[in-house]
Structures are given as C-alpha cells and as structure tokens.
Write an enzyme that holds these catalytic residues in place. Structure first.
Site, PDB file in Angstrom:
ATOM      1  N   GLY A  92      22.390  96.385  -0.967  1.00  0.00           N
ATOM      2  CA  GLY A  92      21.042  96.958  -0.606  1.00  0.00           C
ATOM      3  C   GLY A  92      21.099  98.502  -0.997  1.00  0.00           C
ATOM      4  O   GLY A  92      20.145  99.388  -0.376  1.00  0.00           O
ATOM      5  N   GLY A  93      21.638  99.021  -2.054  1.00  0.00           N
ATOM      6  CA  GLY A  93      21.404 100.279  -2.632  1.00  0.00           C
ATOM      7  C   GLY A  93      22.074 101.533  -1.545  1.00  0.00           C
ATOM      8  O   GLY A  93      21.702 102.489  -1.780  1.00  0.00           O
TER       9      GLY A  93
ATOM     10  N   LEU B 295      25.365 106.592 -14.850  1.00  0.00           N
ATOM     11  CA  LEU B 295      24.331 106.578 -16.021  1.00  0.00           C
ATOM     12  C   LEU B 295      23.118 107.120 -15.570  1.00  0.00           C
ATOM     13  O   LEU B 295      22.519 106.740 -14.428  1.00  0.00           O
ATOM     14  CB  LEU B 295      24.074 105.119 -16.451  1.00  0.00           C
ATOM     15  CG  LEU B 295      25.090 104.480 -17.504  1.00  0.00           C
ATOM     16  CD1 LEU B 295      24.453 103.321 -17.947  1.00  0.00           C
ATOM     17  CD2 LEU B 295      25.100 105.240 -18.904  1.00  0.00           C
TER      18      LEU B 295
ATOM     19  N   HIS C  63      15.253 100.676  -5.763  1.00  0.00           N
ATOM     20  CA  HIS C  63      16.136  99.737  -6.082  1.00  0.00           C
ATOM     21  C   HIS C  63      15.722  98.487  -5.732  1.00  0.00           C
ATOM     22  O   HIS C  63      16.508  97.309  -5.762  1.00  0.00           O
ATOM     23  CB  HIS C  63      17.564  99.812  -5.256  1.00  0.00           C
ATOM     24  CG  HIS C  63      18.055 101.362  -5.682  1.00  0.00           C
ATOM     25  ND1 HIS C  63      18.439 101.695  -6.834  1.00  0.00           N
ATOM     26  CD2 HIS C  63      18.657 102.412  -4.803  1.00  0.00           C
ATOM     27  CE1 HIS C  63      19.129 102.810  -6.873  1.00  0.00           C
ATOM     28  NE2 HIS C  63      19.195 103.381  -5.756  1.00  0.00           N
TER      29      HIS C  63
ATOM     30  N   LYS D 219      13.269  95.434  -6.929  1.00  0.00           N
ATOM     31  CA  LYS D 219      12.754  94.989  -8.306  1.00  0.00           C
ATOM     32  C   LYS D 219      10.914  94.537  -8.048  1.00  0.00           C
ATOM     33  O   LYS D 219      11.008  94.089  -7.004  1.00  0.00           O
ATOM     34  CB  LYS D 219      13.294  93.643  -8.840  1.00  0.00           C
ATOM     35  CG  LYS D 219      14.883  94.014  -9.255  1.00  0.00           C
ATOM     36  CD  LYS D 219      15.776  92.816  -9.110  1.00  0.00           C
ATOM     37  CE  LYS D 219      17.078  92.994  -9.484  1.00  0.00           C
ATOM     38  NZ  LYS D 219      17.970  92.126  -9.355  1.00  0.00           N
TER      39      LYS D 219
ATOM     40  N   GLU E 257      27.136  94.516 -10.630  1.00  0.00           N
ATOM     41  CA  GLU E 257      27.867  93.775  -9.411  1.00  0.00           C
ATOM     42  C   GLU E 257      27.492  92.151  -9.653  1.00  0.00           C
ATOM     43  O   GLU E 257      26.436  91.764 -10.517  1.00  0.00           O
ATOM     44  CB  GLU E 257      27.346  94.248  -8.138  1.00  0.00           C
ATOM     45  CG  GLU E 257      25.610  93.846  -8.079  1.00  0.00           C
ATOM     46  CD  GLU E 257      25.299  94.202  -6.594  1.00  0.00           C
ATOM     47  OE1 GLU E 257      25.695  93.828  -5.685  1.00  0.00           O
ATOM     48  OE2 GLU E 257      24.244  94.434  -6.542  1.00  0.00           O
TER      49      GLU E 257
ATOM     50  N   ARG F  40      24.432  84.378  -5.048  1.00  0.00           N
ATOM     51  CA  ARG F  40      23.179  83.312  -4.656  1.00  0.00           C
ATOM     52  C   ARG F  40      22.097  83.082  -5.443  1.00  0.00           C
ATOM     53  O   ARG F  40      22.373  83.804  -6.624  1.00  0.00           O
ATOM     54  CB  ARG F  40      22.821  84.262  -3.288  1.00  0.00           C
ATOM     55  CG  ARG F  40      22.411  85.488  -3.734  1.00  0.00           C
ATOM     56  CD  ARG F  40      21.559  86.138  -2.688  1.00  0.00           C
ATOM     57  NE  ARG F  40      21.599  87.863  -2.908  1.00  0.00           N
ATOM     58  CZ  ARG F  40      20.542  87.964  -3.765  1.00  0.00           C
ATOM     59  NH1 ARG F  40      19.836  87.623  -4.394  1.00  0.00           N
ATOM     60  NH2 ARG F  40      20.601  89.681  -4.032  1.00  0.00           N
TER      61      ARG F  40
END
Ligand code: ADP
Length: 446
Positions: free
Chosen positions: A164-165, A203, A235, A237, A288, A292
């Site tokens: 979850g960032g 990055l 984070h 989308k 990562e 799922r």
C-alpha cells in the site's frame, strides 16, 4: 469443477467473480457486512450471508467469520477477489486446513512471491530484471551504506513485507540513509509485524508497466502481455491500458516471458501480476509481485480474449491452463478508467451517499464493470471505487476517442465522481502521445 464457491469480497469484484462462476455453472455464496446489506448484487447470488458490522476488520477481514459462513453454506472453494484477505497467506492456509480450496496461490507460493526480498531472489534466478540493491534483508546499517555507495544515490529503503505504498523512505545521501535505516526497520515491524528492510536504487522518473501471468497446478505458466498504469495519484492507479504505448515490442515480450518464468519457478497456480518500473531508456526493474487478480485485469481480457477470472477458477479446480502461450496475441488497444466516488476539486474527498442518476455509456467496445444501480447507496466504510469503464478499439488513438465519447455519455449524480477528471485526461496531449511518467498526474493537479 467446483459445485459452490463463496465470494469473500464486495462491490464490483464480488459481482465480477459471481458472473464468472455463473458462466461456469457454479453456485455462488456471497458474504456481506451490515453496511452492504442492501447491495443489489447480493440478489444475484444463490445465497447471501451477513458476516458482521460495517468495519472491515469485523467482516471482510474477519477470517473466522468467513470460514464459518463457508462451512454453513458447504462450499468447495473461496474466491478472495482483491484487497481484504486476498494476499494473506495465513488465510490461504486456514482454507486449506478446512479443506476449502482457496482460489489463488498456495500459502507457500504466496509467501515466495509476496515477500519483496524473497520475490527478488526468485526473480534474479528467473532472469527477471530487478533494481540493483541489497541481495537480502539489511541486518546492520553499514551494509546499507555499502550497497548504496555501490549503486549510487538516490536509494529507497523498503519493507520486505510492505504494501500500500507505506514504509518507504527515499535517501539522497549517506547521512539520511544512516538516520533512516533504524527508523524504517522499527516502522516496518510496527506496521507489518516484520522488521526486514532492503535498499534499492531509486528511479526519479519512470513508467509503471506490469505483466499479467497465470500459472496452473501442472507446472505451466503463461503471460497475457502487459499493462501500463502510469497515471497514478498517491500510488493509486487512475487509468490503466494495454498494451503499453510506445514500447519496444521485442524487449517488452522478453520481460513478459521472464515474468511467466518467475511464476513458474515459484510453483505458483493462479493469476499474478509482476509489476515493473521502466526508465526513459526502456530498462525494466521489477517492483513486486501481486499474488491475486487485479482491479485492472479487464484491459488484458479485452486485448487477449482470455477471461482471467474464469481461468483462475479453472486452474484452482485443478484444470490445466486452457490456452497455450503461442495462441495468445494482442488485439487492438484497451483503456480502463476507474470511476471513484470522490471530489477531485476538493482534494479527492470521498463522496459517499445515494446515487440517483446512473446513466451508463454503451455502444461498440464499451464495457462497464460496476455493482451500482440507480438508488444505490455508496457506504462510507470502504474504497471509493464504484465502477470501471473499459473501452476497446483497434488502435490506441481510437480507444482514447472512444473512451472520451463514453465518458461524455456517463452521468452520475448527485454524488461527485472522477468522470470529469478522466475526460480531461483523455484530452491531455501528454497522455495522448503515450509515455507519461508515474508523477505526471500529481504535477498536473498541482
Ligand atoms: P507497495 O507494495 O507498498 O505498493 P511497491 O514496491 O509496489 O510498494 O512501490 C510502490 C510505489 O513506490 C511504486 O509504484 C513507485 O511509485 C514507488 N517506488 C517503489 N520503489 C521504487 C524505486 N526503486 N524507484 C522509484 N520509485 C519506487
């Protein structure tokens, strides 16, 4: 094949799983919390069972209540969807102990790929490109300093069990690295129950490109090509598309093949996503593995014709993969817009409440995955996503035009949604050229 499946989730993904089960002739049992008592999709299930009050920890995250429901309803399998218990190896293990099939990886395979340090080890062995950085978890501060000196700053400290960032720290020099290592370890222990952290190259600018993979229980794994999910906010989308625009097709396919090798080497059965960052020279670095099905799986379904949900149920039931790698090709272009009950003009404040107007777009190439109907009440307890608009067309340019057209048809009220923002993004010249980076949206919104 399974006779009866319990769906341990809610909202659009519960409905998506239900639809897949029904097409496979499987009975469905859907659990729900008191906050979802009136959710319309529950009527489509063969049986609905209340598992507790609104707060997720008392219902959708409560393993013993879900297992009780599964035993009462006498199901053969449980589908966890995404979020909630989907990436909890202990849940997959409890299911196995109770002789209920978990539709997803075994607890062992989930641990192999779900732990970021372990996943990186498997990735190196499968020749999947990873970030330069520490080989395993950092034990002492000096180790981190040595690794950073070797790979160069900036570096990022991450938790092996992170998600979850959370729990990431970017360090631009040795001093900040030294002060942050211990803090990161303590924080990881408190947040994830595991204090292991590692260091890798950071990055500054990159695109998010991820590969969809599915493995079966017979030692096979295939990839279904990639998705680009660079349009993000915090984070999260916002837009996903497939295939990735403006990438070197040969290089990309090699990365997709490596991702399939990784899943195979971990003896992993089920759907998985291998996430990468891609730099401006189109070098890939694995971030990562998500163990799922993902929110954005429909764009891949649209370009490959493979039903990811049905396939994941089939492989969980022990069937071999129904398609071969050589038969999977990319057809056209697909874009998904997440429709969230949020107000983009007020810092994306959640906008719960009753939806009176719900007018859906239609026409060629338009798909809506949503559990909402007119009169639906968006509960304040959960994620704000109320649906996904997925559009398919022959080319990326046509897909963008079609998505814009569909967004203009899409009317929701009186709650606020991200529809207008999505329309603005479809008209954005940087998005149209392809190749925006993961910080683009946050810069645009400033
Ligand atoms: P989580 O499991 O918490 O989501 P990820 O490893 O997927 O953690 O990273 C989350 C986000 O953090 C990425 O999408 C990316 O924006 C950023 N990030 C993570 N690692 C790096 C890196 N090495 N360089 C640049 N950005 C990174």
């Amino acid at each position: 094949m399974f006779r009866r499946v319990l769906i341990a989730n809610r909202g659009e993904i519960a409905l998506r799983i239900m639809r897949a089960c029904q097409e496979l002739g499987i009975e469905t049992v859907c659990v729900y919390s008191e906050a979802d008592r009136d959710a319309p999709y529950l009527r489509l299930a063969d049986r609905a069972i209340c598992i507790g009050p609104g707060p997720a920890r008392d219902s959708y995250l409560n393993i013993s209540r879900i297992i009780s429901a599964a035993e009462i309803a006498d199901v053969d399998a449980i589908h966890p969807g995404y979020g909630f218990l989907a990436e909890r190896a202990d849940f997959s293990e409890v299911c196995r102990d109770c002789k209920i099939e978990f539709i997803g990886p075994s607890p062992e395979a989930m641990r192999r790929l779900g732990d970021k340090v372990e996943a990186k080890r498997f990735a190196r062995a499968a020749k999947v490109p990873v970030f330069p950085g520490s080989e395993g978890a950092i034990e002492v501060e000096e180790e981190a300093v040595e690794v950073a000196a070797e790979i160069g700053y900036p570096v990022i400290i991450k938790a092996a069990a992170g998600g979850g960032g959370r729990g990431m720290r970017v360090c631009h020099n040795e001093a900040t690295l030294r002060t942050n290592i211990k803090k990161a370890q303590q924080e990881a222990l408190a947040a994830f129950g595991d204090g292991s952290v590692f260091v890798e190259k950071f990055l500054e600018s990159a695109r998010h490109v991820e590969v969809q993979v599915i493995g079966d229980k017979h030692g096979h794994a295939i990839h279904l090509f990639e998705r680009d999910c660079s349009m993000q906010r915090r984070h999260q989308k916002v837009i996903e598309e497939a295939p990735a625009p403006e990438v070197d097709r040969k290089k990309m396919t090699a990365v997709c093949e490596a991702a399939a090798r990784l899943v195979k080497s971990a003896e992993y059965a089920g759907a998985a996503t291998v996430e990468f960052l891609m730099d401006n020279k189109q070098n890939f670095y694995m971030l990562e593995v998500n163990t799922r099905v993902q929110v954005e799986h429909p764009v891949t379904e649209m370009i490959t014709g493979v039903d990811i949900l049905k396939t994941s149920i089939r492989v969980a039931a022990g069937e071999p993969l129904p398609v071969k790698q050589k038969d999977i090709t990319i057809r056209g272009h697909a874009i998904e817009c997440r429709i969230n009950a949020e107000d983009p003009t007020r810092n994306f404040m959640p906008s719960a409440g009753r939806i009176d107007t719900w007018e859906l777009p239609g026409g060629p190439g338009v798909r809506i995955d949503s559990h909402v109907v007119p009169g639906y009440f968006v509960p304040p307890n959960y994620d704000s996503m109320i649906g996904k608009l997925i559009v398919h067309a022959d080319s990326r340019a046509e897909a963008i035009e079609r998505t814009a057209r569909a967004l203009r048809e899409f009317r929701v009220g009186p709650i606020n949604t991200t529809i207008d923002l999505q329309l603005r993004l479809m008209q954005d010249s940087a998005f149209k050229t392809g190749g925006i980076d993961i910080h683009y949206l946050e810069r645009l919104l400033k």
